[in-house]
Design an enzyme around this catalytic site. Structure first.
Site, PDB file in Angstrom:
ATOM      1  CG  HIS A  74       4.331   2.977   1.082  1.00 30.62           C
ATOM      2  ND1 HIS A  74       5.324   2.185   1.633  1.00 30.62           N
ATOM      3  CD2 HIS A  74       3.173   2.267   1.151  1.00 30.62           C
ATOM      4  CE1 HIS A  74       4.793   1.030   1.996  1.00 30.62           C
ATOM      5  NE2 HIS A  74       3.501   1.053   1.728  1.00 30.62           N
ATOM      6  CG  ASP A  75       1.337   2.677   4.084  1.00 33.20           C
ATOM      7  OD1 ASP A  75       0.517   3.532   3.681  1.00 33.20           O
ATOM      8  OD2 ASP A  75       1.321   1.486   3.718  1.00 33.20           O
ATOM      9  CG  HIS A 120      -1.098   0.139   6.670  1.00 33.94           C
ATOM     10  ND1 HIS A 120      -2.412  -0.229   6.848  1.00 33.94           N
ATOM     11  CD2 HIS A 120      -0.878   0.125   5.331  1.00 33.94           C
ATOM     12  CE1 HIS A 120      -2.977  -0.441   5.662  1.00 33.94           C
ATOM     13  NE2 HIS A 120      -2.071  -0.235   4.726  1.00 33.94           N
ATOM     14  CG  HIS A 138       3.451  -2.475   4.921  1.00 35.95           C
ATOM     15  ND1 HIS A 138       3.187  -3.304   3.849  1.00 35.95           N
ATOM     16  CD2 HIS A 138       3.034  -1.226   4.547  1.00 35.95           C
ATOM     17  CE1 HIS A 138       2.639  -2.610   2.867  1.00 35.95           C
ATOM     18  NE2 HIS A 138       2.532  -1.347   3.266  1.00 35.95           N
TER      19      HIS A 138
END
Length: 213
Positions: A121-122, A82, A86
């Site tokens: 998103h991460d 992550h 990514h």
């Protein structure tokens, strides 16, 4: 604060509106984001917004948008999975889907939201999964009763957008949902994700995904 300082440094380092062109074959599924050096990932991601003409079509300030992308990139930790690459990979895949067909289905603002969600998103992922956070009663687990990481990513994204003054001008009629409707929708999505996670064996796997350390 740190976010504002990082934004200023990013803008200065990249000469304001001067952005390098994207690497070759960017419109191919074979493009490998891992070949990008860390200092060039933010420029690459920014170029995806420009290639879809989303910054101009959504009336977003170009300089602030680049600063936002750079600051988000800087908040990705050096996890095994992550990490920033990514995020770039997911953003690139979303870009290809939007470029191929989805831009015909969604409005420019929806496309902008999708690409931004892919990027963020991460963001600031801790390198462990939710199961681990709740088992050790981590601070995020105390703050969020469900989906701690996902809610952290969302909250941090909103904070960075607010801090950098990044505003998207929505045309009248583009967004008719109320804040309550958005909250209810988000809650349904969260419940659905948790249900699917349980079906697959407890979320992100039975093992605690300790990437860092």
């Amino acid at each position: 604060g740190d976010t504002a300082e990082m934004a200023a440094e990013a803008a200065a380092a990249h000469g304001g509106d001067t952005v390098r062109p994207p690497p070759p074959r960017v419109d191919s599924w074979d493009f490998d984001v891992c070949m990008l050096s860390k200092e060039h990932v933010a420029t690459f991601i920014f170029s995806l917004f420009e290639r879809l003409d989303l910054i101009a079509r959504c009336n977003v300030d170009r300089g602030r948008m680049f600063s936002f992308v750079a600051v988000v990139a800087a908040h990705y930790r050096d996890n095994a999975y992550h990490n920033l690459w990514h995020a770039a990979d997911v953003t690139h895949a979303t870009y290809l889907l939007l470029r191929a067909e989805l831009s015909k289905v969604f409005s420019p603002h929806e496309c902008f939201a999708l690409l931004t969600a892919a990027l963020c998103h991460d963001v600031d992922h801790l390198g462990v999964n939710n199961k681990f956070l709740y088992s050790v009663n981590a601070p995020l687990a105390s703050k969020f009763t469900t989906s701690a990481l996902e809610r952290h990513h969302c909250e941090l994204t909103e904070l960075m957008m607010h801090t950098l003054g990044l505003a998207v001008e929505w045309r009248e009629g583009d967004d008719t949902t109320t804040h309550e409707e958005r909250a209810n929708t988000a809650e349904r999505v969260d419940e659905r994700n948790m249900a699917r996670a349980e079906e697959c064996g407890g979320g992100e796997g039975e093992e605690w995904d300790r990437e860092a350390g």
